[in-house]
Design a protein around this motif. Structure first.
Motif, PDB file in Angstrom:
ATOM      1  N   SER A  22       0.573  -1.147   0.145  1.00  0.00           N
ATOM      2  CA  SER A  22      -0.382  -0.234   0.283  1.00  0.00           C
ATOM      3  C   SER A  22       0.654   0.755  -0.370  1.00  0.00           C
ATOM      4  CB  SER A  22      -1.077  -0.262   1.197  1.00  0.00           C
ATOM      5  OG  SER A  22      -0.335  -0.275   2.285  1.00  0.00           O
ATOM      6  N   LYS A  23       1.847   0.760   0.530  1.00  0.00           N
ATOM      7  CA  LYS A  23       3.037   2.085   0.331  1.00  0.00           C
ATOM      8  C   LYS A  23       3.327   2.683  -0.238  1.00  0.00           C
ATOM      9  CE  LYS A  23       4.403   2.027   5.435  1.00  0.00           C
ATOM     10  NZ  LYS A  23       5.308   1.933   6.187  1.00  0.00           N
ATOM     11  N   ALA A  24       4.078   1.387  -1.462  1.00  0.00           N
ATOM     12  CA  ALA A  24       4.278   1.455  -2.559  1.00  0.00           C
ATOM     13  C   ALA A  24       3.450   2.110  -3.755  1.00  0.00           C
ATOM     14  CB  ALA A  24       4.986   0.255  -3.572  1.00  0.00           C
ATOM     15  N   GLY A  25       2.203   1.504  -3.613  1.00  0.00           N
ATOM     16  CA  GLY A  25       1.228   2.005  -4.532  1.00  0.00           C
ATOM     17  C   GLY A  25       0.600   4.175  -3.987  1.00  0.00           C
ATOM     18  N   VAL A  50      -7.547   7.784   2.392  1.00  0.00           N
ATOM     19  CA  VAL A  50      -8.898   7.589   3.596  1.00  0.00           C
ATOM     20  C   VAL A  50      -9.077   6.483   2.402  1.00  0.00           C
ATOM     21  CG1 VAL A  50     -11.263   8.472   3.782  1.00  0.00           C
ATOM     22  CG2 VAL A  50      -8.985  10.152   3.506  1.00  0.00           C
ATOM     23  N   TYR A  51      -9.147   6.253   1.743  1.00  0.00           N
ATOM     24  CA  TYR A  51     -10.038   5.156   1.183  1.00  0.00           C
ATOM     25  C   TYR A  51      -9.631   3.882   1.596  1.00  0.00           C
ATOM     26  CZ  TYR A  51     -12.401   1.699  -2.081  1.00  0.00           C
ATOM     27  OH  TYR A  51     -13.352   0.682  -2.507  1.00  0.00           O
ATOM     28  N   TYR A  52      -8.380   3.717   1.603  1.00  0.00           N
ATOM     29  CA  TYR A  52      -7.855   2.371   1.831  1.00  0.00           C
ATOM     30  C   TYR A  52      -7.127   2.220   3.200  1.00  0.00           C
ATOM     31  CZ  TYR A  52      -7.641   1.406  -3.334  1.00  0.00           C
ATOM     32  OH  TYR A  52      -8.354   0.853  -4.201  1.00  0.00           O
ATOM     33  N   ASN A  53      -7.346   3.320   3.708  1.00  0.00           N
ATOM     34  CA  ASN A  53      -6.677   3.631   5.162  1.00  0.00           C
ATOM     35  C   ASN A  53      -5.159   2.872   5.171  1.00  0.00           C
ATOM     36  OD1 ASN A  53      -7.491   4.123   8.455  1.00  0.00           O
ATOM     37  ND2 ASN A  53      -7.771   2.362   8.399  1.00  0.00           N
TER      38      ASN A  53
END
Length: 742
Positions: free
Chosen positions: A118-121, A321-324
């Motif tokens: 998620s950080k990479a994205g 926010v969507y992926y928290n």
């Protein structure tokens, strides 16, 4: 060679004179003032709760679902594809893809396994998705409307590159992270692909671009009369509304910035505001071979650089926010990149439009800027050092090292002020002595941020500094002096320059590159260790060392990390000179920026440490409150003195909600070494007020809490803060402080 140089100079002069007419620089400042003025209005409206976060969501929905789609549809229909220079689009595409994958791969390598994908994205999207429409379009319009109006349409062609090609890759990485976090892996890979495709198609920008391209060919590049006024009305409302909403969305975002996100934020901002524009410009220089006119090619190349400086779009925060995930980095970075982009865009456009001046005149201008900012910085540093001494922070670690950084900055300013007078005189010994002071103190300001970061790692790991502080102090001053001595012994002074950065020519550039690169590696490596480690144990230790610890008290320990921003800029300048014989206009901008950052370090130090909370801010605040209201801030107000809305709120809360609140959030809590009874955190009361329906959002909850504080129902444990949505401690709601009256 001299003949060829003269020809090149004459050609560059003719190109620069023609180039000055390719941009309308006179319109840029009003455009920037218009954009950032509206953003400021939105921020003030949100900060003062004139418009709450719930109300702001309605404006955001209008901007993203009505005004922007109408604007896109209108311009895609009217777009003239025959007038498009396609190599420019391929260049921007290659640049964005390059930055996206550089950030993505480095994040996957460096980030901890938890949350890596998620950080990479999100970081990759942050570095490549620009605020093209709300902020970028007005800037491009101001610069090129009267000279190259066709450049405006590139905004509508370039923006979908991120939305349709790169963002889906980022969304896929975020979905993979969500899939891994679930553990039982209920979702199949096919479902993840479907979710990503749906996420892209749901985006109104992507959907309307596709519809607009279809309509472009169906309607033969004309909008029917019955639709024209309707589309104009919606699309014309986008500019002001979008900028106002951008200001609203910035409220409270910098509070999310924590110690573990500082290094990540610095690297992301470097990728977005430095790496992206340079790659965009280089790709246009490399791929655009279709332009016969050197002026058109140069103008397009400069346009690519300016496009790369556009800040990150607010929609990236919506994705977070969507992926928290990574809210602290994305939201804080969006705010900082927006305000950093303004001076960079203005200075870049100004330098690209002026005629190429005499090199000696440029050096004099650079010297004057360095001299003037050194004087201002010197005053700020005297104040800051005095505050550190009076507050006795210099006795504690790591502030002992921070004071050494301030002293190095102080000596640097002294050296530049002396250099301004000595360099104009034929005094060899004076020049050498002044240069020694200037160079060694400059290198010392590069050394100390890395050493401070290293000391934080050692303190965190061993709960104490195992290395003697004197060893780090010797390294912080000894290495710069040693490098300067080697430069004086083996270097050769140039006789035709007054620039202290180039006083010893290429050997000095190599020495500076070595010192800066070493400290970037030292500081960056230390900060990566800090960001990947768990701070829970260290927080407890620090809370035990100071009574009534708050988030604000803890954050100050790592604020020196922000000083490292000067080093990647300086490293870029040195590498540019080492590998380019003809520096060019953008290097000149980099030099001016380096001078401001180097000799203006004292202003950053003053902003971080010069306004000490207990020594300066709180006494001033209490005195101002007493002068304004005629009483002390901690005095409990009488009912007759309260406005009607505050009295009604306090009465309602005390009568109907106080007992429930006492039971659910008021508890015994440990505050440092003491245990306080019947206290609670400000953020806990904000959450509770929303849960029971007394506030619709956090903004309304803060207003409600402020009214309770003004009515004497609650107060901060040390009477130092107004009610805030933050981890500050507030005392229980005492029965005797509120007089409801009859």
């Amino acid at each position: 060679n001299n003949k060829n140089n003269k020809i090149e100079d004459s050609d560059s002069d003719s190109d620069s004179s023609a180039l000055s007419s390719s941009m309308s620089i006179d319109k840029l400042f009003p455009a920037l003032l218009q954009c950032f003025g509206i953003i400021l209005c939105g921020y003030v409206a949100g900060r003062t709760n004139i418009i709450t976060s719930t109300q702001a969501k309605g404006l955001g929905n209008f901007v993203s679902r009505f005004a922007l789609p109408a604007l896109l549809f209108k311009n895609m229909v009217l777009l003239d594809f025959g007038n498009v220079i396609w190599p420019f689009l391929w260049s921007i595409l290659v640049a964005k893809v390059s930055v996206f994958f550089i950030v993505c791969v480095l994040t996957l390598i460096v980030a901890s396994p938890q949350g890596r994908y998620s950080k990479a994205g999100l970081y990759s999207i942050f570095a490549t998705q620009s605020n093209d429409f709300a902020l970028g379009y007005p800037i491009v319009e101001a610069l090129y409307q009267s000279t190259y109006p066709e450049y405006l349409q590139y905004i509508y062609l370039v923006a979908p590159v991120s939305l349709m090609l790169l963002n889906p890759i980022g969304f896929a990485l975020c979905e993979i992270q969500k899939w891994k976090n679930e553990g039982n892996h209920q979702h199949s890979k096919l479902l993840i692909v479907g979710l990503v495709v749906l996420q892209v198609l749901k985006n109104p920008i992507v959907f309307m671009v596709i519809i607009g391209i279809i309509a472009h060919f169906v309607l033969h590049q004309t909008i029917p009369a019955f639709m024209a006024e309707f589309l104009d009305g919606l699309s014309n409302s986008f500019g002001g509304a979008a900028l106002f909403y951008l200001g609203l969305s910035m409220v409270g975002q910098l509070r999310r910035l924590t110690r573990s996100t500082v290094v990540t934020l610095i690297l992301l901002l470097t990728a977005k505001l430095l790496l992206m524009p340079l790659i965009c410009k280089d790709m246009v220089d490399l791929l655009d071979n279709s332009n016969i006119s050197a002026l058109n090619h140069s103008s397009l190349s400069n346009y690519a650089f300016l496009y790369g400086v556009f800040p990150t779009a607010p929609s990236v925060a919506i994705y977070a926010v969507y992926y928290n995930a990574e809210l602290e980095v994305v939201t804080s970075g969006m705010v900082i990149s927006t305000f950093l982009s303004a001076p960079i865009m203005y200075v870049s456009a100004w330098l690209l439009t002026i005629r190429w001046m005499d090199p000696q005149l440029l050096m004099n201008s650079l010297q004057n800027i360095s001299f003037n900012i050194s004087i201002v910085s010197l005053v700020a540093l005297v104040w800051t050092i005095a505050v550190m001494v009076l507050s006795k922070k210099f006795k504690r670690l790591p502030h002992m090292f921070t004071v050494n950084l301030f002293i190095a900055q102080f000596l640097l300013c002294i050296g530049m002020i002396l250099w301004n007078f000595v360099v104009k005189e034929d005094n060899f010994i004076g020049q050498i002595l002044t240069f020694t002071l200037l160079c060694s103190s400059l290198y010392s300001t590069y050394m100390w941020p890395g050493l401070i970061a290293l000391s934080l790692v050692l303190i965190k790991r061993f709960e104490d500094l195992k290395v003697s502080p004197s060893m780090l102090i010797i390294a912080g001053w000894g290495i710069p002096v040693l490098v300067t001595a080697l430069l004086l012994i083996f270097g050769e002074k140039l006789s035709d320059t007054i620039d202290s950065v180039l006083f010893y020519g290429r050997p000095q550039i190599i020495c500076t590159t070595f010192v800066v690169a070493f400290n970037i590696l030292l500081g960056g490596g230390s900060l990566v260790c800090l960001s990947r480690g768990s701070w829970a144990q260290n927080d407890q230790i620090q809370e035990g060392n100071s009574s009534f610890a708050t988030a604000e008290d803890l954050e100050v320990e790592v604020e020196p990390e922000n000083e490292t921003v000067a080093e990647p800029v300086n490293l870029s300048s040195c590498l540019w000179l080492l590998f380019n014989r003809v520096p060019g206009r953008l290097y000149l901008e980099l030099q001016f920026f380096c001078a401001i950052v180097n000799y203006g370090q004292g202003l950053f130090s003053f902003a971080l440490f010069g306004l000490d909370k207990h020594l300066i801010i709180l006494p001033f605040k209490k005195r101002l409150y007493r002068l304004w209201h005629g009483k002390a801030e901690e005095e409990v107000p009488q009912t007759a003195d309260l406005p009607e809305d505050i009295r009604m709120t306090c009465t309602q809360f005390t009568k109907y909600h106080k007992d429930q609140c006492l039971q659910e959030i008021v508890k015994k809590k440990r505050c440092g070494k003491r245990t306080m009874v019947d206290c609670f955190l400000g953020c806990e009361l904000v959450n509770w007020l929303q849960q029971v329906g007394l506030a619709q959002d956090r903004g309304e909850a803060v207003l409600y809490g402020l009214r309770l504080q003004q009515g004497g129902v609650l107060h901060h444990i040390k009477q130092e803060y107004d009610f805030q949505d933050s981890p500050l401690y507030y005392l229980r709601l005492p029965q005797q402080t509120i007089r409801t009256g009859t």
